[in-house]
Design a protein around this motif. Structure first.
Motif, short mmCIF file in Angstrom:
data_model
loop_
_atom_site.label_atom_id
_atom_site.label_comp_id
_atom_site.label_asym_id
_atom_site.label_seq_id
_atom_site.Cartn_x
_atom_site.Cartn_y
_atom_site.Cartn_z
N ASP A 24 34.00 -11.19 80.39
CA ASP A 24 33.25 -10.05 80.84
C ASP A 24 34.25 -8.74 80.66
O ASP A 24 33.74 -7.70 80.37
CB ASP A 24 33.68 -10.10 82.49
N ALA A 25 35.85 -8.77 80.54
CA ALA A 25 35.80 -7.84 80.19
C ALA A 25 35.79 -7.17 78.93
O ALA A 25 36.12 -5.96 78.18
CB ALA A 25 38.13 -8.14 81.05
N SER A 26 36.07 -7.61 77.77
CA SER A 26 35.60 -7.92 76.25
C SER A 26 34.39 -7.05 76.44
O SER A 26 34.14 -6.24 75.44
CB SER A 26 35.68 -9.08 75.65
N ALA A 27 33.23 -7.77 76.56
CA ALA A 27 32.08 -6.90 77.25
C ALA A 27 32.52 -5.81 77.70
O ALA A 27 31.33 -4.55 77.03
CB ALA A 27 31.08 -8.04 77.48
N ASP A 28 32.72 -5.16 78.82
CA ASP A 28 32.48 -4.23 79.23
C ASP A 28 33.33 -3.52 77.98
O ASP A 28 32.99 -1.91 77.58
CB ASP A 28 33.29 -4.18 80.70
N GLY A 29 35.05 -3.75 77.67
CA GLY A 29 35.43 -2.92 76.21
C GLY A 29 34.82 -2.26 75.53
O GLY A 29 34.56 -1.13 75.31
N GLN A 30 33.63 -3.28 74.83
CA GLN A 30 32.65 -3.48 73.83
C GLN A 30 31.63 -2.18 74.22
O GLN A 30 31.18 -1.43 73.28
CB GLN A 30 32.35 -4.90 73.67
N ARG A 31 31.07 -2.72 75.50
CA ARG A 31 30.25 -1.41 75.55
C ARG A 31 30.15 0.17 75.65
O ARG A 31 29.54 1.10 75.18
CB ARG A 31 29.81 -1.83 77.09
N LEU A 32 31.94 0.08 76.25
CA LEU A 32 32.15 1.74 76.36
C LEU A 32 32.59 1.94 75.05
O LEU A 32 32.33 2.94 75.06
CB LEU A 32 33.08 1.57 77.55
N PHE A 33 33.61 0.65 74.09
CA PHE A 33 33.94 1.18 73.22
C PHE A 33 32.37 2.16 72.02
O PHE A 33 32.28 3.31 71.88
CB PHE A 33 34.50 0.27 71.82
N GLN A 34 31.64 1.67 72.14
CA GLN A 34 30.27 1.88 72.06
C GLN A 34 29.69 3.09 72.36
O GLN A 34 29.31 4.15 71.84
CB GLN A 34 28.91 0.99 71.13
N GLN A 35 29.55 3.41 73.94
CA GLN A 35 28.99 4.31 74.62
C GLN A 35 29.65 5.26 74.03
O GLN A 35 29.48 7.15 74.10
CB GLN A 35 29.33 4.10 75.75
N ARG A 36 31.35 5.85 73.73
CA ARG A 36 32.14 6.45 74.24
C ARG A 36 32.81 6.75 73.00
O ARG A 36 33.19 8.21 72.65
CB ARG A 36 33.00 6.36 75.27
N CYS A 37 33.19 5.80 72.47
CA CYS A 37 33.68 6.29 70.86
C CYS A 37 32.68 5.38 69.98
O CYS A 37 33.10 6.21 68.53
CB CYS A 37 34.73 5.54 70.65
#
Length: 130
Positions: A24-37
């Motif tokens: 879940d944490a990895s999926a959150d990080g991936q989603r946030l990376f795609q959105q923010r970076c």
């Protein structure tokens, strides 16, 4: 005998819960990376956008991705990317490296942590470019 079986089941359950939380944490990080970076940065080796690719970023000296455009400030900062340096840079790039060209900051510590953890996970899968 039943106590031993219960203890084994408890250990397996704890491992499964921990793995699910990590996913879940990895999926959150991936989603946030795609959105923010993701608009400026890629995690695909060799794929440079406005900013450098961040594949294998952990342990890499800042300003060293071949073909990427960097400010002189970042190239000469002497930073090696780690949990601490990425966290500080994402929080306030111009505080860590005055005159850097990166202007986007991510003040939310939880979001920064998720993105840094995501990048760390990717870096353990790919060699860092030195």
């Amino acid at each position: 005998m039943s106590l031993r079986l219960f203890a084994s089941a408890l250990v397996v359950s704890s491992f499964s819960i921990g793995s699910a939380q990590a996913q879940d944490a990895s999926a959150d990080g991936q989603r946030l990376f795609q959105q923010r970076c993701g608009t400026c940065h890629s995690v695909q080796p060799g794929q440079t956008r406005v900013g450098p690719n961040l594949s294998g970023v952990f342990g890499r000296k800042a300003g060293t991705v071949e073909g990427a455009r960097y400010s002189d400030a970042l190239k000469n900062a002497g930073i090696v990317w780690s949990d601490e340096t990425l966290n500080a840079y994402l929080d306030d790039p111009r505080k860590l490296v005055p005159n850097t060209t990166m202007t986007i900051s991510l003040r939310d510590q939880t979001q920064r942590g998720a993105i840094v953890a995501y990048l760390r996970g990717l870096s353990s899968q790919t060699p860092a470019a030195q």
